[in-house]
Design an enzyme around this catalytic site. Structure first.
Site, PDB file in Angstrom:
ATOM      1  N   ASP A 139      36.289  52.686  45.106  1.00  0.00           N
ATOM      2  CA  ASP A 139      34.812  52.032  45.371  1.00  0.00           C
ATOM      3  C   ASP A 139      34.860  51.355  46.743  1.00  0.00           C
ATOM      4  OD1 ASP A 139      36.511  50.016  44.465  1.00  0.00           O
ATOM      5  OD2 ASP A 139      35.343  49.415  42.775  1.00  0.00           O
TER       6      ASP A 139
ATOM      7  N   ASP B 215      46.670  42.169  38.058  1.00  0.00           N
ATOM      8  CA  ASP B 215      47.502  43.200  37.498  1.00  0.00           C
ATOM      9  C   ASP B 215      48.056  43.844  38.852  1.00  0.00           C
ATOM     10  OD1 ASP B 215      45.186  44.704  38.120  1.00  0.00           O
ATOM     11  OD2 ASP B 215      44.503  44.640  36.087  1.00  0.00           O
TER      12      ASP B 215
ATOM     13  N   ASP C 249      48.674  48.228  40.095  1.00  0.00           N
ATOM     14  CA  ASP C 249      48.341  49.380  39.980  1.00  0.00           C
ATOM     15  C   ASP C 249      49.189  50.181  41.043  1.00  0.00           C
ATOM     16  OD1 ASP C 249      46.524  49.019  37.713  1.00  0.00           O
ATOM     17  OD2 ASP C 249      45.062  48.731  39.453  1.00  0.00           O
TER      18      ASP C 249
HETATM   19  P1  ATP Z   1      40.751  43.097  39.425  1.00  0.00           P
HETATM   20  O1  ATP Z   1      41.937  43.817  38.699  1.00  0.00           O
HETATM   21  O2  ATP Z   1      41.066  42.081  40.166  1.00  0.00           O
HETATM   22  O3  ATP Z   1      39.619  43.171  38.525  1.00  0.00           O
HETATM   23  P2  ATP Z   1      40.707  45.896  40.899  1.00  0.00           P
HETATM   24  O4  ATP Z   1      40.089  46.231  42.185  1.00  0.00           O
HETATM   25  O5  ATP Z   1      42.244  45.761  40.689  1.00  0.00           O
HETATM   26  O6  ATP Z   1      40.294  44.223  40.740  1.00  0.00           O
HETATM   27  P3  ATP Z   1      40.782  47.436  38.682  1.00  0.00           P
HETATM   28  O7  ATP Z   1      39.709  47.695  37.711  1.00  0.00           O
HETATM   29  O8  ATP Z   1      42.182  46.912  38.361  1.00  0.00           O
HETATM   30  O9  ATP Z   1      40.135  46.429  39.739  1.00  0.00           O
HETATM   31  O10 ATP Z   1      40.955  48.833  39.256  1.00  0.00           O
HETATM   32  C1  ATP Z   1      41.933  49.079  40.155  1.00  0.00           C
HETATM   33  C2  ATP Z   1      41.359  50.104  41.498  1.00  0.00           C
HETATM   34  O11 ATP Z   1      40.723  51.012  41.014  1.00  0.00           O
HETATM   35  C3  ATP Z   1      40.412  49.310  42.071  1.00  0.00           C
HETATM   36  O12 ATP Z   1      41.105  48.371  43.138  1.00  0.00           O
HETATM   37  C4  ATP Z   1      39.542  50.470  42.874  1.00  0.00           C
HETATM   38  O13 ATP Z   1      40.377  50.970  43.866  1.00  0.00           O
HETATM   39  C5  ATP Z   1      39.712  51.477  41.798  1.00  0.00           C
HETATM   40  N1  ATP Z   1      38.630  51.446  41.010  1.00  0.00           N
HETATM   41  C6  ATP Z   1      38.400  50.550  39.845  1.00  0.00           C
HETATM   42  N2  ATP Z   1      37.212  50.984  39.375  1.00  0.00           N
HETATM   43  C7  ATP Z   1      36.647  51.854  40.033  1.00  0.00           C
HETATM   44  C8  ATP Z   1      35.350  52.423  40.079  1.00  0.00           C
HETATM   45  N3  ATP Z   1      34.709  52.184  39.001  1.00  0.00           N
HETATM   46  N4  ATP Z   1      35.261  53.238  41.124  1.00  0.00           N
HETATM   47  C9  ATP Z   1      35.802  53.462  41.921  1.00  0.00           C
HETATM   48  N5  ATP Z   1      37.076  53.127  42.047  1.00  0.00           N
HETATM   49  C10 ATP Z   1      37.531  52.069  40.997  1.00  0.00           C
HETATM   50 MG    MG Z   2      43.320  45.304  39.216  1.00  0.00          MG
END
Ligand code: ATP
Ligand code: MG
Length: 470
Positions: free
Chosen positions: A169, A85, A87
């Site tokens: 994170d 996805d 963001d």
């Molecule tokens: P994926 O979508 O592949 O699972 P992602 O890193 O994009 O991985 P998301 O849950 O979509 O994970 O979150 C988007 C972004 O938001 C992350 O890349 C991170 O920067 C931030 N983020 C998400 N969850 C947390 C958290 N629990 N603590 C801190 N930052 C977070």
């Molecule tokens: Mg994501």
């Protein structure tokens, strides 16, 4: 040569420094400004950038706000992976951004967000967040709140892009892509970490895990998905802090578990969870069975189920969480069932139903299971006891059951994992490929003791009378 000391790097850096808009009330940055990685260095192909996400970020910038693609999508593109996805992050508040996009919706309380719809794409727009400590005025409970153990229970303290980067994170998850200059902005040396295949927590790892224990699951998941090494200080608390997951809402853990199952790296994630002792906090019954297998091939079944799912995802096939839950909880259910049979003298079917209730009940207290999944899990289990009874017309009737396919898959997995089912899985595999004539022959040949006679419920007149009279 260090990319950031290259002439083009310093040129763009100067450019960026003088042009970046400051949001109202912006605090002074805590970092010395971002490293800028120009397009010719990062080489993210423009055609890989989701159109809707680019339009969203662009529109925000056109309206005088900041707008960047951020997080997992940039990390994945830099790794030549297909992002799940996209963001967008902005300094516009959710309400300000909402006013700019006709097809948008505000969501969330713990973490307020805007969902912007473009046809079939949905882009998540998040306002830059700051750490609660840097904005004590805003950590008033209404915008930001932490509980007694330091866990963030509300996260709507807004800040600058630098602050937003620092509250993310892992460093590789804190890279921002600008739709106008096509540079990647890096406030935490995430680009370097990515090139060195290192997963590093931003800030003090222990405190950051305490703030949000789900980050431990994310660390294990990303290490598995990206094949990264977890940097030692980021890794150390993973062995210690798993117990904090008990404070996380089960519905959030269910979402996280789905991400793990659907990542295509389930097997590797499993190894990570076992290594850090995290499995016992999300699948405690499965972890117990793995440590006390009582002669059953528990680990083999878990690994085969995860491998099967990973393979299906690679082939772009659908996977159902109910099947994986049924497989992961199969031996816990079996052990419970045997206990109920031995200690309470229950027969097979009532023992199975009671064991299913108990096992699903306990799992729900860890990772909520919506009913649309818990019902199929029970059905898949129930069918394990019906699949041996395949004589006559029963076999064809069983094949019409909506859960037949998943139940058959579990049966074969059990057999392939080493459970002795006297060739039942193979029988069903053959049966499905045969013509009606051979099928009818096969179902007639099933030994009698595997197809118990249907019991006629004939009641004696005395009993009938007794029941009719209450
Ligand atoms: P994926 O979508 O592949 O699972 P992602 O890193 O994009 O991985 P998301 O849950 O979509 O994970 O979150 C988007 C972004 O938001 C992350 O890349 C991170 O920067 C931030 N983020 C998400 N969850 C947390 C958290 N629990 N603590 C801190 N930052 C977070
Ligand atoms: Mg994501």
């Amino acid at each position: 040569m260090d990319k950031n000391s290259s002439p083009i790097g310093s040129f763009i850096r100067k450019l960026f420094g003088s042009h970046r808009k400051r949001s109202a009330g912006e605090a002074s940055p805590q970092t010395s400004g971002p490293q800028l990685i120009p397009e010719e260095v990062h080489q993210i192909p423009r055609r890989q950038l989701n159109d809707a996400a680019m339009k969203t970020a662009y529109h925000l910038q056109d309206e005088g706000y900041e707008g960047y693609l951020v997080g997992g999508c940039i990390r994945d593109l830099l790794m030549n992976k297909h992002p799940k996805d996209f963001d967008v992050a902005t300094n516009a508040t959710p309400e300000q951004a909402h006013a700019l996009f006709r097809r948008s919706r505000l969501i969330g309380r713990r973490f307020k967000l805007l969902h912007v719809r473009f046809g079939r794409d949905m882009i998540e727009v998040a306002t830059f967040r700051a750490s609660h400590d840097s904005h004590p005025k805003n950590s008033d409970g209404e915008h930001g709140r932490q509980n007694d153990s330091g866990m963030i229970v509300r996260d709507n303290v807004y800040g600058t892009i630098e602050e937003d980067a620092l509250r993310r994170d892992f460093t590789v998850n804190a890279l921002y892509y600008c739709p106008k200059d096509h540079c990647v902005y890096d406030f935490t040396h995430g680009y370097n970490d990515l090139k060195n295949r290192t997963l590093r927590m931003i800030g003090d790892p222990d405190a950051r895990y305490r703030e949000d224990p789900v980050r431990m699951l994310r660390a294990a998941r990303f290490a598995a998905k990206l094949g990264f090494t977890i940097e030692p200080e980021t890794e150390a608390p993973l062995y210690e802090l798993g117990y904090l997951l008990k404070d996380i809402a089960p519905a959030r853990l269910f979402d996280e578990v789905l991400k793990i199952f659907q990542s295509g790296h389930g097997v590797e994630s499993y190894h990570q969870f076992r290594k850090y002792g995290l499995l016992e906090h999300i699948f405690s019954q499965t972890a117990y069975c793995l440590d006390n297998p009582q002669g059953a091939p528990v680990e083999q079944l878990v690994l085969n189920a995860l491998q099967n799912t990973d393979r299906r995802l690679q082939q772009d096939k659908s996977v159902t969480p109910a099947f994986l839950f049924a497989a992961l909880l199969w031996y816990p259910m079996q052990q419970r069932m045997r206990k109920l049979q031995q200690q309470e003298g229950l027969h097979t079917v009532p023992a199975m139903h009671e064991a299913a209730n108990q096992v699903i009940g306990e799992q729900i207290s860890q990772t909520a299971i919506p009913r649309r999944f818990s019902t199929p899990i029970r059905e898949i289990w129930e069918l394990q006891f019906r699949l041996p009874r395949r004589q006559g017309k029963r076999a064809d009737r069983l094949m019409e059951h909506p859960r037949f396919r998943a139940a058959y898959d579990l049966l074969v997995l059990r057999e392939n994992s080493g459970e002795d089912l006297e060739g039942l899985g193979k029988w069903w595999t053959d049966y499905q490929t045969q013509n009606p004539q051979i099928r009818s022959h096969m179902s007639r040949e099933v030994p009698k003791d595997e197809a118990p006679k249907r019991r006629r419920r004939r009641r004696s007149p005395a009993k009938k009378h007794e029941q009719n009279n209450g």
